[in-house]
Design an enzyme around this catalytic site. Structure first.
Site, short mmCIF file in Angstrom:
data_model
loop_
_atom_site.label_atom_id
_atom_site.label_comp_id
_atom_site.label_asym_id
_atom_site.label_seq_id
_atom_site.Cartn_x
_atom_site.Cartn_y
_atom_site.Cartn_z
N TRP A 1 83.97 46.09 -39.79
CA TRP A 1 82.92 45.57 -38.91
C TRP A 1 82.04 46.65 -38.31
O TRP A 1 81.03 46.34 -37.68
CB TRP A 1 83.56 44.73 -37.80
N TYR B 1 85.43 48.45 -46.31
CA TYR B 1 85.24 47.20 -45.59
C TYR B 1 85.46 47.39 -44.09
O TYR B 1 86.38 48.10 -43.69
CB TYR B 1 86.23 46.13 -46.10
N1 LIG Z 1 96.72 38.87 -40.66
C1 LIG Z 1 95.39 38.79 -40.61
N2 LIG Z 1 94.65 39.85 -41.00
C2 LIG Z 1 93.31 39.77 -40.94
C3 LIG Z 1 92.66 38.61 -40.48
C4 LIG Z 1 93.46 37.50 -40.10
O1 LIG Z 1 92.94 36.42 -39.72
N3 LIG Z 1 94.82 37.64 -40.16
N4 LIG Z 1 91.29 38.56 -40.42
C5 LIG Z 1 90.57 39.42 -41.32
C6 LIG Z 1 89.16 39.46 -40.97
S1 LIG Z 1 88.35 37.95 -40.89
C7 LIG Z 1 88.47 40.62 -40.80
S2 LIG Z 1 86.75 40.55 -40.64
C8 LIG Z 1 89.14 41.92 -40.83
C9 LIG Z 1 88.57 42.93 -39.82
O2 LIG Z 1 88.93 44.22 -40.17
P1 LIG Z 1 88.05 45.49 -39.75
O3 LIG Z 1 86.61 45.12 -39.68
O4 LIG Z 1 88.43 46.61 -40.63
O5 LIG Z 1 88.59 45.74 -38.28
P2 LIG Z 1 87.97 46.56 -37.06
O6 LIG Z 1 89.08 46.78 -36.10
O7 LIG Z 1 86.76 45.88 -36.55
O8 LIG Z 1 87.60 47.95 -37.72
C10 LIG Z 1 86.42 48.61 -37.50
C11 LIG Z 1 86.70 50.10 -37.44
O9 LIG Z 1 85.45 50.79 -37.44
C12 LIG Z 1 85.46 51.80 -36.44
N5 LIG Z 1 84.06 52.00 -36.03
C13 LIG Z 1 83.33 51.25 -35.18
N6 LIG Z 1 82.07 51.73 -35.09
C14 LIG Z 1 81.99 52.81 -35.89
C15 LIG Z 1 80.94 53.72 -36.20
O10 LIG Z 1 79.82 53.65 -35.71
N7 LIG Z 1 81.23 54.71 -37.11
C16 LIG Z 1 82.44 54.84 -37.68
N8 LIG Z 1 82.62 55.83 -38.56
N9 LIG Z 1 83.47 54.00 -37.37
C17 LIG Z 1 83.24 52.99 -36.50
C18 LIG Z 1 86.35 51.24 -35.34
O11 LIG Z 1 86.87 52.28 -34.51
C19 LIG Z 1 87.43 50.52 -36.17
O12 LIG Z 1 88.48 51.39 -36.50
O13 LIG Z 1 90.54 41.76 -40.59
C20 LIG Z 1 91.12 40.82 -41.50
N10 LIG Z 1 92.57 40.85 -41.34
N1 LIG Z 2 87.67 37.47 -29.89
C1 LIG Z 2 87.47 37.59 -31.20
N2 LIG Z 2 86.60 36.77 -31.85
C2 LIG Z 2 86.41 36.89 -33.18
C3 LIG Z 2 87.07 37.90 -33.94
C4 LIG Z 2 87.98 38.75 -33.24
O1 LIG Z 2 88.62 39.64 -33.83
N3 LIG Z 2 88.15 38.57 -31.89
N4 LIG Z 2 86.82 38.02 -35.28
C5 LIG Z 2 85.60 37.42 -35.82
C6 LIG Z 2 85.70 37.31 -37.27
S1 LIG Z 2 85.57 38.74 -38.18
C7 LIG Z 2 85.85 36.14 -37.92
S2 LIG Z 2 85.90 36.13 -39.62
C8 LIG Z 2 85.98 34.87 -37.19
C9 LIG Z 2 87.16 34.09 -37.76
O2 LIG Z 2 87.13 32.76 -37.43
P1 LIG Z 2 88.38 31.85 -37.90
O3 LIG Z 2 88.91 32.33 -39.19
O4 LIG Z 2 87.94 30.45 -37.84
O5 LIG Z 2 89.39 32.19 -36.70
P2 LIG Z 2 90.97 32.20 -36.48
O6 LIG Z 2 91.13 32.56 -35.04
O7 LIG Z 2 91.68 33.02 -37.48
O8 LIG Z 2 91.42 30.69 -36.72
C10 LIG Z 2 90.83 29.60 -36.03
C11 LIG Z 2 91.90 28.59 -35.69
O9 LIG Z 2 92.38 27.99 -36.88
C12 LIG Z 2 93.77 27.75 -36.74
N5 LIG Z 2 94.41 27.62 -38.04
C13 LIG Z 2 95.03 28.59 -38.76
N6 LIG Z 2 95.52 28.08 -39.91
C14 LIG Z 2 95.18 26.78 -39.93
C15 LIG Z 2 95.39 25.72 -40.85
O10 LIG Z 2 96.01 25.88 -41.92
N7 LIG Z 2 94.88 24.50 -40.54
C16 LIG Z 2 94.20 24.27 -39.38
N8 LIG Z 2 93.72 23.05 -39.18
N9 LIG Z 2 94.00 25.25 -38.49
C17 LIG Z 2 94.47 26.49 -38.75
C18 LIG Z 2 94.22 28.98 -36.00
O11 LIG Z 2 95.46 28.76 -35.36
C19 LIG Z 2 93.10 29.20 -35.01
O12 LIG Z 2 93.38 28.55 -33.80
O13 LIG Z 2 86.20 35.09 -35.80
C20 LIG Z 2 85.31 36.04 -35.22
N10 LIG Z 2 85.53 36.04 -33.81
MO LIG Z 3 86.10 38.37 -40.29
#
Ligand SMILES: Nc1nc2c(c(=O)[nH]1)N[C@H]1C(S)=C(S)[C@@H](COP(=O)(O)OP(=O)(O)OC[C@H]3O[C@@H](n4cnc5c(=O)[nH]c(N)nc54)[C@H](O)[C@@H]3O)O[C@H]1N2
Ligand SMILES: Nc1nc2c(c(=O)[nH]1)N[C@H]1C(S)=C(S)[C@@H](COP(=O)(O)OP(=O)(O)OC[C@H]3O[C@@H](n4cnc5c(=O)[nH]c(N)nc54)[C@H](O)[C@@H]3O)O[C@H]1N2
Ligand SMILES: [Mo]
Length: 760
Positions: A108, A106
């Protein structure tokens, strides 16, 4: 001619000198370019690049399984590295079958449609017989599993969002659960070439739309005007929505015609709502005790929503919580009772904020996409159950109504993701990580996943290979030419997998005899055909490559989600079993899940303010504003947002005073699962009782037993259980912690140290 490049943060202009990129500049075609990607060339990042294949010492010498993350590495030649990985894959296949290889991988990855690491690794593993995959995403699991049963698949919903232009012209009240965070809308998989959310919100506010933000934090909405903030207790939005439903029903404010024509099951939900079923009427007074919002405000909110053209928007974070499905179901139920789905500017939004493309005016067609082949292995896991799988092979689990069993994994292969960023309860993951015989990773940087692997293969970045950047419903398709020589011996994932496939007798299956350039030409042609079907003409490949960019013209007329369905539900049925919105779902009820019955219900999360001790706080770990997850964390832009080199922990002044904590100091955030050191930021933008520690500071465990993680990584604290037996989704937002001052000096952050290299 300006050379462009695309990234998850947007498109940038590349300044070249002597054939090498020396600086990146904002793209002139983007009204609100993100600063994040400007730093891709920073020396702080370049220093951490992986230059040569490397093997963990203990694995090389004796195939040990302990020592991951602590032992030094031995650099080896490419030939030797490829031979080691091929023989290890061969050994596991022969001894245990492909179902012992976990290739879910998994993550990005990077922008660029061909060198997309996820597609590359899945295609490669399929070419050698398959792998255990994962289902859903950390972003969306509860909603992804729930919504097709009751409304529509999330991908469909994202694609048919009502256009911003429609909202600007028609929406009177915009109610956001979890804001519309501009920090999040900076990011879009594949390249948001036109950042449109900031200006859309400003225009709506300027035209008089009233915004009400229901969130534990204030700053996840920015409209350029004042708005009301209703500071809700985290994870309690379901109770709020139920109480709003109660008021709508009790006061006859619900749209009975819409309910009758476009929904099923309201009468099965009603006894629960009124309390006839369980003796608890879901009144505002009931919800006030749960949510912390005064009963009177809940009642007036229901009336205001019913009395105006209202868009009800829900962030994805809400479903990333224990019983997270219920927040989506309850919100859908309220939107159905308001009966504004399908009207101009009213209804339901499930992707305003987490993505840039919801509400886009640009056409929808498939960009170039690398086919992944067929997976011969049937076993899978819900994505966030990785530690459960590694720790409990052979144990049964439930998912989306089915019964499944965790496979027994011997080899873990990752490319383009960072489980030591994304997974919950990282100390538990560390224990699970000792189970497999071998962990192989392709990485660009010596980051936490690289450091916790056995065989590390250096991968190029988007700037070091030719590719095509496009994200559906974006304004531009961008040629991404090579603008920089890779450091050391880094190779494209495609080249690495082609070499491995060759060794394993699968080169033809994997490459189909094509060079990377030949793939680009072919995938572009396929996308050209799909664009044509959407009424968009793309030039031939050579013209595209020479121009460097194509503007996608032929916009779609502003769209309204489900206007056809509203007008004639029989002619435009939904893909639910009934063809209508399911306020009660026979199918989900038939799964017999105690934690997800047949209609929206309030069930207490495992950890929340309602069961906290007086000193516990609810920890939110949202998306970071200065990076994408863990990507580019060492950059100067990300570092500038830290306090004493650590992720800031936002805390309300009252909570800080109660603990004697001072702004700008290092604090210890801890619970029974772990501890981390963060930098304190005192702010009135978070509700009392709540702290926020955004994700993505590179995991920096201290080898001293019992010592806290040093870099402010929230995932040493979060809880690793599924949202429910329906989705098994990630529940990062359900977490209680304590915060205390530290004694003595904080240890230095070592996250950006290079590992030790030895020769043997
Ligand atoms: N506590 C908490 N944890 C969360 C979340 C949260 O809200 N709270 N959000 C979750 C969510 S929504 C998401 S999507 C995940 C994200 O989790 P990830 O998608 O696993 O996070 P990234 O840091 O984007 O990891 C991408 C990795 O791919 C590598 N990479 C980039 N390009 C390439 C490439 O071309 N080739 C190779 N081989 N590697 C590459 C980068 O260096 C990086 O290490 O985290 C989740 N974890
Ligand atoms: N800059 C930046 N942008 C991103 C990403 C990133 O890593 N960096 N990640 C991308 C990815 S993979 C994803 S999946 C999306 C995620 O998009 P979301 O999951 O919507 O993003 P979050 O920032 O985790 O949360 C949005 C807001 O919801 C609030 N919140 C948390 N818990 C609750 C709750 O129980 N109730 C309410 N009402 N609000 C709550 C948080 O405090 C935050 O301000 O964002 C994307 N955009
Ligand atoms: Mo995500």
């Amino acid at each position: 001619m300006t050379i462009l490049t695309s990234s998850h943060w947007g498109v940038y202009e590349v300044e070249m000198q002597g054939g090498q990129a020396v600086a990146l500049h904002p793209f002139k075609g983007d009204p609100d370019p993100s600063p994040i990607g400007l730093h891709m060339l920073a020396p702080e990042l370049e220093r951490l690049r992986i230059r040569r294949p490397a093997v963990r010492k203990g694995w090389l010498e004796g195939r040990t399984r302990t020592g991951r993350g602590q032992e030094p590495f031995v650099e080896v030649e490419w030939d030797e590295a490829i031979a080691l990985v091929a023989s290890e894959l061969g050994r596991v296949k022969a001894g245990y079958g492909n179902r012992a290889i976990f290739g879910g991988s998994y993550g990005w990855s990077s922008a660029g449609r061909f060198h997309h690491a996820q597609s590359q690794i899945h295609r490669f593993l399929n070419s050698i017989g398959g792998y255990v995959r994962h289902q859903d995403s950390y972003s969306l699991a509860a909603a992804r599993v729930l919504m097709p049963h009751i409304l529509a698949p999330m991908d469909e919903l994202m694609a048919i969002h009502t256009s911003w232009a429609m909202l600007e012209a028609n929406t009177e009240v915009f109610v956001s659960l979890g804001g519309v965070p501009l920090k999040n809308a900076q990011v879009g998989a594949g390249g948001p070439s036109e950042h449109r959310v900031p200006s859309a919100l400003r225009r709506m506010a300027a035209r008089g739309c009233r915004f009400i933000n229901i969130s534990p934090v204030r700053d996840d909405l920015e409209t350029g005007a004042a708005f009301e903030w209703i500071p809700i207790r985290p994870n309690t939005d379901t109770a709020l929505m139920l109480a709003i439903a109660h008021v709508l029903h009790a006061e006859g404010l619900h749209n009975a015609d819409f309910l009758a024509r476009c929904t099923v099951g309201f009468e099965r939900f009603l006894p629960y709502l009124t309390g006839a079923a369980d003796g608890i009427p879901k009144t505002p007074a009931w919800a006030a005790a749960i949510t912390g919002i005064p009963a009177e405000r809940i009642a007036t909110l229901a009336r205001e929503m019913a009395g105006a053209r209202t868009m009800l928007s829900i962030a994805w974070s809400l479903q990333r919580s224990h019983h997270g499905e219920q927040s989506y179901w309850a919100t859908t139920t309220v939107a159905a009772m308001l009966g504004q789905i399908g009207t101009l500017g009213g209804g339901l939004g499930v992707a305003y904020g987490p993505t840039n493309n919801a509400g886009s005016p640009h056409p929808r067609f498939a960009g170039p996409t690398l086919p992944q082949g067929e997976n011969q292995v049937r076993e899978f896991i819900p994505v966030a159950r990785i530690a459960d799988m590694l720790l409990n092979p052979g144990t049964p689990f439930r998912y989306n109504g089915g019964h499944h069993t965790y496979p027994d994994i011997r080899l873990v292969y990752w490319a383009g993701g960072n489980p030591f960023h994304h997974h919950q309860d990282l100390n538990r993951l560390l224990r699970a990580w000792e189970k497999p015989d071998t962990v192989v990773v392709h990485e660009q940087f010596w980051n936490p996943i690289a450091r916790h692997s056995d065989i590390v293969l250096p991968a190029t970045t988007t700037l070091e290979r030719d590719d095509i950047g496009y994200s559906t419903r974006e304004k531009f398709m961008v040629a991404m030419p090579t603008v920089k020589t890779p450091p050391g011996q880094a190779r494209d994932d495609y080249a690495i997998f082609a070499a491995l496939a060759e060794r394993m007798g699968a080169r033809e299956t994997f490459t189909e005899g094509r060079t990377a350039r030949e793939w680009l030409v072919m995938l572009y042609a396929q996308s050209q055909a799909s664009a044509r079907r959407a009424g968009v003409t793309l030039p031939d490949f050579d013209t595209f490559w020479q121009q460097g960019v194509v503007e996608i013209t032929g916009g779609t007329p502003p769209q309204v989600m489900y206007d056809g369905f509203r007008a004639d539900p029989a002619a435009h049925p939904l893909k639910t079993p009934s063809g209508k919105i399911e306020i009660f779902s026979e199918r989900i009820a038939g799964f017999n899940l105690p934690d997800c019955p047949g209609h929206a219900v309030w069930q207490e999360p495992a950890e929340w303010l309602g069961n906290a001790t007086p000193t516990q706080l609810h920890l939110l770990s949202d998306q970071p504003d200065r990076r994408l997850h863990s990507q580019l964390d060492p950059s100067p832009w990300s570092s500038a947002g830290k306090i004493a080199g650590r992720q800031p922990l936002s805390m309300h002044p009252d909570d800080a005073a109660a603990r004697g904590l001072t702004d700008g100091t290092v604090v210890r955030v801890h619970n029974a699962r772990g501890a981390t050191l963060a930098g304190l930021r005192i702010t009135g933008d978070v509700r009392p009782g709540v702290v926020r520690l955004s994700t993505g500071s590179w995991f920096d465990p201290d080898p001293t037993p019992g010592a806290p993680e040093r870099h402010g990584n929230p995932n040493v604290l979060t809880l690793d259980i599924g949202a429910s037996e329906l989705s098994q989704g990630c529940i990062a937002q359900t977490c209680l912690v304590e915060v205390a001052p530290i004694e003595g000096e904080a240890p230095p952050v070592r996250a950006f140290d290079l590992p030790e290299f030895v020769t043997i």
